[in-house]
Scaffold this motif. Sequence first.
Motif, PDB file in Angstrom:
ATOM      1  N   THR A  69       0.805  -1.061   0.145  1.00  0.00           N
ATOM      2  CA  THR A  69      -0.207  -0.162  -0.011  1.00  0.00           C
ATOM      3  C   THR A  69       0.926   1.349   0.102  1.00  0.00           C
ATOM      4  OG1 THR A  69      -1.756  -1.073   1.196  1.00  0.00           O
ATOM      5  CG2 THR A  69      -1.853   1.323   1.211  1.00  0.00           C
ATOM      6  N   VAL A  70       0.854   2.203  -1.020  1.00  0.00           N
ATOM      7  CA  VAL A  70       1.692   3.237  -1.045  1.00  0.00           C
ATOM      8  C   VAL A  70       0.916   4.496  -0.632  1.00  0.00           C
ATOM      9  CG1 VAL A  70       2.801   2.266  -3.140  1.00  0.00           C
ATOM     10  CG2 VAL A  70       0.809   3.474  -3.520  1.00  0.00           C
ATOM     11  N   THR A  71      -0.316   4.406  -0.168  1.00  0.00           N
ATOM     12  CA  THR A  71      -0.936   5.618   0.345  1.00  0.00           C
ATOM     13  C   THR A  71      -0.346   5.826   1.558  1.00  0.00           C
ATOM     14  OG1 THR A  71      -2.930   4.925  -1.044  1.00  0.00           O
ATOM     15  CG2 THR A  71      -3.234   6.308   0.669  1.00  0.00           C
ATOM     16  N   GLY A  72      -0.032   6.891   1.938  1.00  0.00           N
ATOM     17  CA  GLY A  72       0.295   7.298   3.222  1.00  0.00           C
ATOM     18  C   GLY A  72       1.878   7.300   3.523  1.00  0.00           C
ATOM     19  N   LYS A  73       2.616   6.668   2.402  1.00  0.00           N
ATOM     20  CA  LYS A  73       4.066   6.633   2.810  1.00  0.00           C
ATOM     21  C   LYS A  73       4.633   7.991   2.399  1.00  0.00           C
ATOM     22  CE  LYS A  73       5.054   1.705   1.385  1.00  0.00           C
ATOM     23  NZ  LYS A  73       5.529   1.662   2.536  1.00  0.00           N
ATOM     24  N   SER A  74       5.815   8.284   3.254  1.00  0.00           N
ATOM     25  CA  SER A  74       6.446   9.538   3.003  1.00  0.00           C
ATOM     26  C   SER A  74       7.111   9.875   1.581  1.00  0.00           C
ATOM     27  CB  SER A  74       7.660   9.578   4.018  1.00  0.00           C
ATOM     28  OG  SER A  74       8.608   8.869   3.670  1.00  0.00           O
ATOM     29  N   GLN A  75       7.398  11.092   1.279  1.00  0.00           N
ATOM     30  CA  GLN A  75       7.943  11.282  -0.037  1.00  0.00           C
ATOM     31  C   GLN A  75       9.234  10.546  -0.303  1.00  0.00           C
ATOM     32  OE1 GLN A  75       6.532  12.805  -2.626  1.00  0.00           O
ATOM     33  NE2 GLN A  75       4.656  13.305  -1.352  1.00  0.00           N
ATOM     34  N   ASN A  76      10.074  10.411   0.615  1.00  0.00           N
ATOM     35  CA  ASN A  76      11.405   9.711   0.672  1.00  0.00           C
ATOM     36  C   ASN A  76      11.003   8.322   0.348  1.00  0.00           C
ATOM     37  OD1 ASN A  76      13.113  11.951   0.831  1.00  0.00           O
ATOM     38  ND2 ASN A  76      13.397  11.701   2.988  1.00  0.00           N
ATOM     39  N   GLU A  77      10.099   7.655   1.129  1.00  0.00           N
ATOM     40  CA  GLU A  77       9.732   6.283   0.747  1.00  0.00           C
ATOM     41  C   GLU A  77       9.102   5.995  -0.595  1.00  0.00           C
ATOM     42  OE1 GLU A  77       8.390   4.647   5.381  1.00  0.00           O
ATOM     43  OE2 GLU A  77       7.085   5.975   4.282  1.00  0.00           O
ATOM     44  N   LEU A  78       8.517   6.779  -1.121  1.00  0.00           N
ATOM     45  CA  LEU A  78       7.642   6.582  -2.216  1.00  0.00           C
ATOM     46  C   LEU A  78       8.948   7.057  -3.529  1.00  0.00           C
ATOM     47  CD1 LEU A  78       4.447   8.810  -1.812  1.00  0.00           C
ATOM     48  CD2 LEU A  78       4.650   6.298  -2.106  1.00  0.00           C
ATOM     49  N   ALA A  79       9.632   7.796  -3.419  1.00  0.00           N
ATOM     50  CA  ALA A  79      10.829   7.951  -4.154  1.00  0.00           C
ATOM     51  C   ALA A  79      11.642   6.686  -4.312  1.00  0.00           C
ATOM     52  CB  ALA A  79      11.872   9.084  -3.834  1.00  0.00           C
ATOM     53  N   ALA A  80      12.099   6.119  -3.200  1.00  0.00           N
ATOM     54  CA  ALA A  80      12.591   4.708  -3.162  1.00  0.00           C
ATOM     55  C   ALA A  80      11.787   3.764  -3.905  1.00  0.00           C
ATOM     56  CB  ALA A  80      13.274   4.390  -1.668  1.00  0.00           C
ATOM     57  N   PHE A  81      10.506   3.590  -3.485  1.00  0.00           N
ATOM     58  CA  PHE A  81       9.790   2.585  -3.953  1.00  0.00           C
ATOM     59  C   PHE A  81       9.615   2.826  -5.522  1.00  0.00           C
ATOM     60  CE2 PHE A  81       5.669   1.090  -5.396  1.00  0.00           C
ATOM     61  CZ  PHE A  81       5.533  -0.320  -4.693  1.00  0.00           C
ATOM     62  N   ARG A  82       9.503   4.016  -5.948  1.00  0.00           N
ATOM     63  CA  ARG A  82       9.420   4.259  -7.493  1.00  0.00           C
ATOM     64  C   ARG A  82      10.356   3.545  -8.166  1.00  0.00           C
ATOM     65  NH1 ARG A  82       7.112   9.106  -6.070  1.00  0.00           N
ATOM     66  NH2 ARG A  82       9.178  10.301  -6.062  1.00  0.00           N
ATOM     67  N   ASN A  83      11.596   3.971  -7.843  1.00  0.00           N
ATOM     68  CA  ASN A  83      12.811   3.713  -8.499  1.00  0.00           C
ATOM     69  C   ASN A  83      13.101   2.313  -8.266  1.00  0.00           C
ATOM     70  OD1 ASN A  83      15.207   4.316  -9.923  1.00  0.00           O
ATOM     71  ND2 ASN A  83      16.537   3.984  -8.101  1.00  0.00           N
ATOM     72  N   ALA A  84      12.403   1.576  -7.338  1.00  0.00           N
ATOM     73  CA  ALA A  84      12.494   0.021  -7.305  1.00  0.00           C
ATOM     74  C   ALA A  84      11.270  -0.773  -8.054  1.00  0.00           C
ATOM     75  CB  ALA A  84      12.655  -0.568  -5.989  1.00  0.00           C
ATOM     76  N   HIS A  85      10.294  -0.342  -8.097  1.00  0.00           N
ATOM     77  CA  HIS A  85       8.847  -0.982  -8.394  1.00  0.00           C
ATOM     78  C   HIS A  85       8.254  -0.444  -9.733  1.00  0.00           C
ATOM     79  CE1 HIS A  85       9.170  -3.775  -4.938  1.00  0.00           C
ATOM     80  NE2 HIS A  85       9.522  -2.368  -4.111  1.00  0.00           N
ATOM     81  N   ILE A  86       8.638   0.775 -10.078  1.00  0.00           N
ATOM     82  CA  ILE A  86       7.757   1.406 -11.241  1.00  0.00           C
ATOM     83  C   ILE A  86       8.620   1.902 -12.350  1.00  0.00           C
ATOM     84  CG2 ILE A  86       6.063   3.066 -11.966  1.00  0.00           C
ATOM     85  CD1 ILE A  86       5.202   3.292  -9.161  1.00  0.00           C
ATOM     86  N   GLY A  87       8.633   1.631 -13.612  1.00  0.00           N
ATOM     87  CA  GLY A  87       9.373   1.850 -14.665  1.00  0.00           C
ATOM     88  C   GLY A  87       8.553   3.032 -15.574  1.00  0.00           C
ATOM     89  N   PHE A  88       9.127   3.860 -15.723  1.00  0.00           N
ATOM     90  CA  PHE A  88       8.394   5.224 -16.693  1.00  0.00           C
ATOM     91  C   PHE A  88       8.782   5.321 -18.067  1.00  0.00           C
ATOM     92  CE2 PHE A  88       8.150   6.304 -12.237  1.00  0.00           C
ATOM     93  CZ  PHE A  88       6.885   6.814 -12.046  1.00  0.00           C
ATOM     94  N   VAL A  89       7.782   5.559 -19.140  1.00  0.00           N
ATOM     95  CA  VAL A  89       8.092   5.823 -20.422  1.00  0.00           C
ATOM     96  C   VAL A  89       7.119   6.831 -20.678  1.00  0.00           C
ATOM     97  CG1 VAL A  89       8.148   4.857 -22.749  1.00  0.00           C
ATOM     98  CG2 VAL A  89       8.471   3.320 -20.923  1.00  0.00           C
ATOM     99  N   PHE A  90       7.601   7.902 -21.106  1.00  0.00           N
ATOM    100  CA  PHE A  90       7.010   9.101 -21.281  1.00  0.00           C
ATOM    101  C   PHE A  90       6.796   9.343 -22.854  1.00  0.00           C
ATOM    102  CE2 PHE A  90       8.929   9.647 -17.365  1.00  0.00           C
ATOM    103  CZ  PHE A  90       8.206   9.895 -16.367  1.00  0.00           C
TER     104      PHE A  90
END
Length: 224
Positions: A69-90
């Motif tokens: 559950t990513v809701t409620g996590k801090s900005q630092n936690e989310l930044a680390a989570f994004r890098n590990a679990h989400i890939g982006f193509v713009f």
Amino acid sequence: MKALSVNKINKYFYVAQKFQVLKEVNFDINQGEFVSIIGKSGSGKSTLLYLLSTMDTDYEGAISINGTTVTGKSQNELAAFRNAHIGFVFQFHYLLPEFSLVENIMLPALKLKLKSKEEIEHRAVELLGMLDMKGTELKKAAAISGGQAQRVAIARALINDPAVIMGDEPTGNLDSRNTAIVFDIFKELAHNKGQTIIAVTHDDEFAQKSDRIIELKDGKIINE
């Protein structure tokens, strides 16, 4: 297995007055699904992707990615989570023009620091080969075509083996030939590699060929 769950999402903008842009949005996406999010301009599709990407945390409801559950996590936690679990193509590839293709692909993994530089470089070369770009490893990003650049952007999105790849108009700057190539790459990744892909697109043909369409109208899901 669920790659992503969205539960009763409501999102408001406060421009002059309170305006609800997403209304009770609910859906699940399974691992290995290739999903297109569509809707007219102003329907809320880009806002929704921004929430799913964890870049915007100002909403009601809950979002879970890869069982977390990513809701409620801090900005630092989310930044680390994004890098590990989400890939982006713009829509635009955002490659560093003075870096080689391999160096561009390696950047998110070097930031994550889970593997040695040698391992990361080997994986980057492997991904370029998988995307039919073997032999271009040392080319500078400034020296390749737009279609090739978008393939490199996909390789960069894959370097950390993310749970989900999120695309924001990933073929928006491409001609029909390169759009077909990128679509085929996504389809191959989803169906043969088990990669979950969520793409916001205004390209009806692209959307119709994906596994599933989530259509938004006035902030509500009208077709799923």
